[in-house]
Design a protein around this motif. Sequence first.
Motif, PDB file in Angstrom:
ATOM      1  N   TYR A 142       0.831  -1.204   0.000  1.00 50.63           N
ATOM      2  CA  TYR A 142       0.000   0.000   0.000  1.00 50.63           C
ATOM      3  C   TYR A 142       0.868   1.256   0.000  1.00 50.63           C
ATOM      4  CZ  TYR A 142      -3.602   3.346   1.301  1.00 50.63           C
ATOM      5  OH  TYR A 142      -4.463   4.429   1.316  1.00 50.63           O
ATOM      6  N   THR A 143       1.892   1.269   0.828  1.00 50.37           N
ATOM      7  CA  THR A 143       2.726   2.473   0.921  1.00 50.37           C
ATOM      8  C   THR A 143       3.572   2.695  -0.329  1.00 50.37           C
ATOM      9  OG1 THR A 143       4.451   1.281   2.139  1.00 50.37           O
ATOM     10  CG2 THR A 143       2.797   2.465   3.445  1.00 50.37           C
ATOM     11  N   LEU A 144       3.823   1.654  -1.108  1.00 51.06           N
ATOM     12  CA  LEU A 144       4.540   1.835  -2.372  1.00 51.06           C
ATOM     13  C   LEU A 144       3.734   2.705  -3.330  1.00 51.06           C
ATOM     14  CD1 LEU A 144       6.057  -1.710  -3.024  1.00 51.06           C
ATOM     15  CD2 LEU A 144       7.302   0.381  -2.468  1.00 51.06           C
ATOM     16  N   ALA A 145       2.428   2.513  -3.342  1.00 55.37           N
ATOM     17  CA  ALA A 145       1.561   3.294  -4.212  1.00 55.37           C
ATOM     18  C   ALA A 145       1.047   4.566  -3.536  1.00 55.37           C
ATOM     19  CB  ALA A 145       0.380   2.448  -4.664  1.00 55.37           C
ATOM     20  N   HIS A 146       1.103   4.588  -2.208  1.00 51.82           N
ATOM     21  CA  HIS A 146       0.607   5.732  -1.425  1.00 51.82           C
ATOM     22  C   HIS A 146       1.686   6.136  -0.423  1.00 51.82           C
ATOM     23  CE1 HIS A 146      -3.512   5.040  -2.909  1.00 51.82           C
ATOM     24  NE2 HIS A 146      -3.176   3.766  -2.845  1.00 51.82           N
ATOM     25  N   SER A 147       2.680   6.809  -0.898  1.00 52.67           N
ATOM     26  CA  SER A 147       3.815   7.155  -0.029  1.00 52.67           C
ATOM     27  C   SER A 147       3.385   7.993   1.172  1.00 52.67           C
ATOM     28  CB  SER A 147       4.895   7.878  -0.824  1.00 52.67           C
ATOM     29  OG  SER A 147       4.368   9.052  -1.419  1.00 52.67           O
ATOM     30  N   GLU A 148       2.305   8.755   1.026  1.00 55.57           N
ATOM     31  CA  GLU A 148       1.822   9.574   2.139  1.00 55.57           C
ATOM     32  C   GLU A 148       1.337   8.725   3.307  1.00 55.57           C
ATOM     33  OE1 GLU A 148      -1.788   8.572  -0.257  1.00 55.57           O
ATOM     34  OE2 GLU A 148       0.248   9.172  -0.760  1.00 55.57           O
ATOM     35  N   ALA A 149       1.077   7.439   3.059  1.00 52.19           N
ATOM     36  CA  ALA A 149       0.600   6.542   4.110  1.00 52.19           C
ATOM     37  C   ALA A 149       1.735   5.966   4.950  1.00 52.19           C
ATOM     38  CB  ALA A 149      -0.223   5.413   3.510  1.00 52.19           C
ATOM     39  N   SER A 150       2.965   6.129   4.501  1.00 52.52           N
ATOM     40  CA  SER A 150       4.105   5.661   5.300  1.00 52.52           C
ATOM     41  C   SER A 150       4.154   6.447   6.600  1.00 52.52           C
ATOM     42  CB  SER A 150       5.410   5.864   4.530  1.00 52.52           C
ATOM     43  OG  SER A 150       5.427   5.058   3.382  1.00 52.52           O
ATOM     44  N   LEU A 151       4.410   5.738   7.676  1.00 52.53           N
ATOM     45  CA  LEU A 151       4.426   6.382   8.989  1.00 52.53           C
ATOM     46  C   LEU A 151       5.853   6.659   9.437  1.00 52.53           C
ATOM     47  CD1 LEU A 151       1.721   4.248  10.854  1.00 52.53           C
ATOM     48  CD2 LEU A 151       1.426   6.410   9.631  1.00 52.53           C
ATOM     49  N   THR A 152       6.057   7.860   9.931  1.00 55.05           N
ATOM     50  CA  THR A 152       7.354   8.198  10.521  1.00 55.05           C
ATOM     51  C   THR A 152       7.423   7.558  11.907  1.00 55.05           C
ATOM     52  OG1 THR A 152       6.546  10.200  11.617  1.00 55.05           O
ATOM     53  CG2 THR A 152       7.331  10.452   9.327  1.00 55.05           C
ATOM     54  N   ALA A 153       8.592   7.564  12.484  1.00 54.10           N
ATOM     55  CA  ALA A 153       8.756   7.016  13.833  1.00 54.10           C
ATOM     56  C   ALA A 153       7.883   7.780  14.829  1.00 54.10           C
ATOM     57  CB  ALA A 153      10.219   7.062  14.247  1.00 54.10           C
ATOM     58  N   ASP A 154       7.805   9.094  14.679  1.00 56.24           N
ATOM     59  CA  ASP A 154       6.977   9.900  15.581  1.00 56.24           C
ATOM     60  C   ASP A 154       5.491   9.583  15.414  1.00 56.24           C
ATOM     61  OD1 ASP A 154       9.192  11.149  16.658  1.00 56.24           O
ATOM     62  OD2 ASP A 154       8.995  12.964  15.423  1.00 56.24           O
ATOM     63  N   GLU A 155       5.058   9.383  14.164  1.00 58.07           N
ATOM     64  CA  GLU A 155       3.657   9.048  13.921  1.00 58.07           C
ATOM     65  C   GLU A 155       3.324   7.675  14.501  1.00 58.07           C
ATOM     66  OE1 GLU A 155       2.508  11.398   9.822  1.00 58.07           O
ATOM     67  OE2 GLU A 155       3.758   9.578   9.664  1.00 58.07           O
ATOM     68  N   LYS A 156       4.230   6.725  14.323  1.00 60.02           N
ATOM     69  CA  LYS A 156       4.011   5.393  14.896  1.00 60.02           C
ATOM     70  C   LYS A 156       3.886   5.491  16.409  1.00 60.02           C
ATOM     71  CE  LYS A 156       6.289   2.516  11.448  1.00 60.02           C
ATOM     72  NZ  LYS A 156       7.361   1.559  11.174  1.00 60.02           N
ATOM     73  N   ALA A 157       4.787   6.228  17.020  1.00 58.91           N
ATOM     74  CA  ALA A 157       4.772   6.372  18.482  1.00 58.91           C
ATOM     75  C   ALA A 157       3.480   7.028  18.951  1.00 58.91           C
ATOM     76  CB  ALA A 157       5.979   7.170  18.952  1.00 58.91           C
ATOM     77  N   ALA A 158       3.057   8.087  18.265  1.00 54.42           N
ATOM     78  CA  ALA A 158       1.820   8.779  18.642  1.00 54.42           C
ATOM     79  C   ALA A 158       0.624   7.858  18.517  1.00 54.42           C
ATOM     80  CB  ALA A 158       1.628  10.023  17.771  1.00 54.42           C
ATOM     81  N   LEU A 159       0.561   7.114  17.419  1.00 56.38           N
ATOM     82  CA  LEU A 159      -0.554   6.198  17.199  1.00 56.38           C
ATOM     83  C   LEU A 159      -0.565   5.083  18.236  1.00 56.38           C
ATOM     84  CD1 LEU A 159      -2.975   5.274  15.518  1.00 56.38           C
ATOM     85  CD2 LEU A 159      -1.354   4.136  13.969  1.00 56.38           C
TER      86      LEU A 159
END
Length: 147
Positions: A119-136
């Motif tokens: 999914y993230t290959l086609a939707h790069s905006e969906a890749s999560l940064t380390a900070d986003e992962k931590a927040a989620l």
Amino acid sequence: MKYFLLTLLAALIIIQFFRIDKSVPEYNKTQDFISQETPPETVKHILKKACYDCHSNETVYPWYSEIAPVSWWLASHIEEGREHLNYSTWGEQPVKRKKHKLGEMIEEVEEGEMPLTSYTLAHSEASLTADEKAALINWLKQVNSSL
């Protein structure tokens, strides 16, 4: 070789007539995960960009969903995602199931299994940064402990 290529081309043209169902299932928006759990805006944004296309009834179909056989793969992927977890029906689930699904969400994000690489290959905006992962993850843990 010429007949093989012509046959392949004909097959590709013919399969374009077999369309996927892109209708949006009706649902009660008050039962949606975001409506039920009221995440902060940052987490809401993460969920919408990385999760909701496959795990809710709010799928936004990209242009390539018009091209078979890619469209078939996409439809199957979305169907499987909704079967596993559908944020649109979150409020209809018993607490025990919600806690289980929250645990799975935390584990999947921690292990980098979600969002899927395909999914993230086609939707790069969906890749999560380390900070986003931590927040989620931190927010999901808070929700899980409050249920």
